[in-house]
Design an enzyme around this catalytic site. Sequence first.
Site, PDB file in Angstrom:
ATOM      1  N   TYR A   1       0.813  -1.136  -0.158  1.00  0.00           N
ATOM      2  CA  TYR A   1      -0.098   0.053   0.125  1.00  0.00           C
ATOM      3  C   TYR A   1       0.840   1.340   0.053  1.00  0.00           C
ATOM      4  O   TYR A   1       0.489   2.333  -0.554  1.00  0.00           O
ATOM      5  CB  TYR A   1      -0.957   0.107   1.161  1.00  0.00           C
ATOM      6  CG  TYR A   1      -1.883  -1.110   1.372  1.00  0.00           C
ATOM      7  CD1 TYR A   1      -3.131  -0.782   0.324  1.00  0.00           C
ATOM      8  CD2 TYR A   1      -1.775  -2.161   1.758  1.00  0.00           C
ATOM      9  CE1 TYR A   1      -4.130  -1.807   0.030  1.00  0.00           C
ATOM     10  CE2 TYR A   1      -2.859  -3.016   1.794  1.00  0.00           C
ATOM     11  CZ  TYR A   1      -4.092  -3.051   0.818  1.00  0.00           C
ATOM     12  OH  TYR A   1      -5.099  -3.748   0.579  1.00  0.00           O
ATOM     13  N   ILE A   2       1.993   1.306   0.516  1.00  0.00           N
ATOM     14  CA  ILE A   2       2.750   2.467   0.724  1.00  0.00           C
ATOM     15  C   ILE A   2       3.772   2.702  -0.526  1.00  0.00           C
ATOM     16  O   ILE A   2       4.284   1.669  -0.676  1.00  0.00           O
ATOM     17  CB  ILE A   2       3.494   2.511   2.004  1.00  0.00           C
ATOM     18  CG1 ILE A   2       2.536   2.542   3.411  1.00  0.00           C
ATOM     19  CG2 ILE A   2       4.510   4.141   2.110  1.00  0.00           C
ATOM     20  CD1 ILE A   2       3.353   2.357   4.749  1.00  0.00           C
TER      21      ILE A   2
END
Length: 814
Positions: free
Chosen positions: A773-774
Amino acid sequence: MSSSDSDSVSLSIRRRQRRGSSKRISMKESDEESDSSENHPLSESLNKKSKSESDEDDIPIRKRRASSKKNMSNSSSKKRAKVMGNGGLKNGKKTAVVKEEEDFNEIAKPSPKHKRVSKANGSKNGAKSAVKKEESDTDDSVPLRAVSTVSLTPYKSELPSGASTTQNRSPNDEEDEDEDYKWWTSENIDDTQKWTTLEHNGVIFAPPYEPLPKNVKLIYDGNPVNLPPEAEEVAGFYAAMLETDHAKNPVFQDNFFRDFLKVCDECNFNHNIKEFSKCDFTQMFHHFEQKREEKKSMPKEQKKAIKQKKDEEEEKYKWCILDGRKEKVGNFRIEPPGLFRGRGSHPKTGSLKRRVYPEQITINIGEGVPVPEPLPGHQWAEVKHDNTVTWLATWHENINNNVKYVFLAAGSSLKGQSDLKKYEKSRKLKDYIDDIRKGYRKDLKSELTVERQRGTAMYLIDVFALRAGNEKGEDEADTVGCCSLRYEHVTLKPPRTVVFDFLGKDSIRYYNEVEVDPQVFKNLKIFKRPPKKEGDLIFDRLSTNSLNKYLTSLMDGLSAKVFRTYNASYTMAEELKKMPKNLTLADKILFYNRANRTVAILCNHQRSVTKNHDVQMERFAERIKALQYQRMRLRKMMLNLEPKLAKSKPELLAKEEGITDSWIVKHHETLYELEKEKIKKKFDRENEKLAAEDPKSVLPESELEVRLKAADELKKALDAELKSKKVDPGRSSMEQLEKRLNKLNERINVMRTQMIDKDENKTTALGTSKINYIDPRLTYSFSKREDVPIEKLFSKTIRDKFNWAADTPPDWKW
């Protein structure tokens, strides 16, 4: 207590001068997280207090008028222009990663079963509430504006000015192409054709079953049973797990026993096995335990030889030739048969995962190249030459009939391109997000129930990073997302507090008590009105498919998952901006982990506390005490060298917390044992080398006894220190002692920071948000900007996966 501490004490007592440059402080790389307050990226902007609303707000939506429907339909169907974000990689000077010497190695309810709904767009009892128009609470929301379209090749725009492409490489460059192929500098990243040529060697199948010794049997009702090999293998799967929590689970037992009997019948085995409770797997269990112990106690050379042989057999499967380049294959092993565990309370836990054969597998490979050989006597289900997909092999597993694939490794060019596009898509959302939020806030007050539900769901997905959720069948784990929230999962507390309590992905409980926008609270109250009851869907007019289809109309490729990636990266970027100045390396890593933990909390990436967490904390405390003891000794050395310092520097007389005489006696014993162990290990290493060269030159045991006298001398010196309360500084000068003291203070601070980090991270998992996600460019730019070695932030696996982000400059902006 580590051997390095023993060295520190023994060297000072023997009056050996410490020389050389000071060691650099090292932090153990950690994928764990640390504490931070909840910080949803939109909660401040979206949860503003609104005007107080009267009781008439609770009036149901009135029957829609045809004209209103037409107007709103026209408004919601406006086309949004496509745009590609200003992504890619900017060139920046690579900052050298300074390797640091290790000074110290770190020691390292579910909700009750709910009723299900058979259809996603209707309540369980089939009752549908009429679509009603609500009392006027209009909002001058601006429709989503069109955004100008740019080129579909964003990566070229941010290439380094002097970057070379495959068209202008020198012959020497081409020699290293396999190792250093930087696909992200290519001008052509095709969304349709993934490769031109592809060669590989297929997959590795699980080894055939080896029957148990004849004296090892399943015992049924007190009698040994001669099972056929196929059934014996399945019984062995359960026997090997006999002492685990899984094997004690009644659902696991029932599913295993059902499939075990099915295999017995398939083998035409004539048996009278009827009851699981009469089965005794003890003999089989002890056999497997014995095999485990034999494997553990195997000599190192034998283990090494077995591993080497295995690596040699697998080598050809580890690589493929993609467009003339050698690239690594990911999961090239077919999963062996066994018993399905499942995550959480999975209804199929214990079911038999059957052996996979070539007849179930489709191979994808380039045309005109040799097709991998299947197992002897078998043939592939199909051989395809599809260059629009990236998988090398595929099949269906038998538990949930899910499709399984063999892909290239995480660090391959195809995987990297997919990751880069994913993160660029989330960056692209920046250009649309304001209008999308205006749109769904307008939908919160829509006259159409379906639009009001959609707007409410989008609010929850955006603000709280909820997954979209899918409808589940009776034979699937009861996990929930936004669109599949049921009546019992949402509790309302006036004036605007909502409690979410449900099992999310992987059966991890999601519990969150939050304040929401007043209009959202009102909508949820309406969506829970009678005749709805437990088991009924909150969003009964909405499905994940319809939501994602609508999102795609707002931005090309937009889905609920893109919102999670966007909000995770946005949150991380905002948290990293709060970086204080003049932090130590340890504090910078702690700060990064806390920022990462904020994201993990937002995404509900939890984990259970490990069984040995308390033990690890105790070890940390003991190691800190050991360092404090060293500091106390250094202070005594300084006072011994210059007694006048007792007045000018009274802090040298300060007592170390927890360092008592009784603790020191125990610690001295530990130092003594560590010194003996170190001497023995060194002696054994020397003898190993000598034996390899000339067996006659091996050192006798008497030599070891002589060497061990040094440890006895150390013990006597330590005891003398304790009695005299003085420590001899040896040849050390005051300047040297002060340097050592400063170094030791820093080490103690590092160790305390590590302990805080470890404890704060005990229930939160950093890995998932880092991997999925990051945006990794945030971490690489932070690493270079703050001079934090990337090894302290990313494990090697993650660095390999995101090698395309390694050249991110320190001033890169998300």
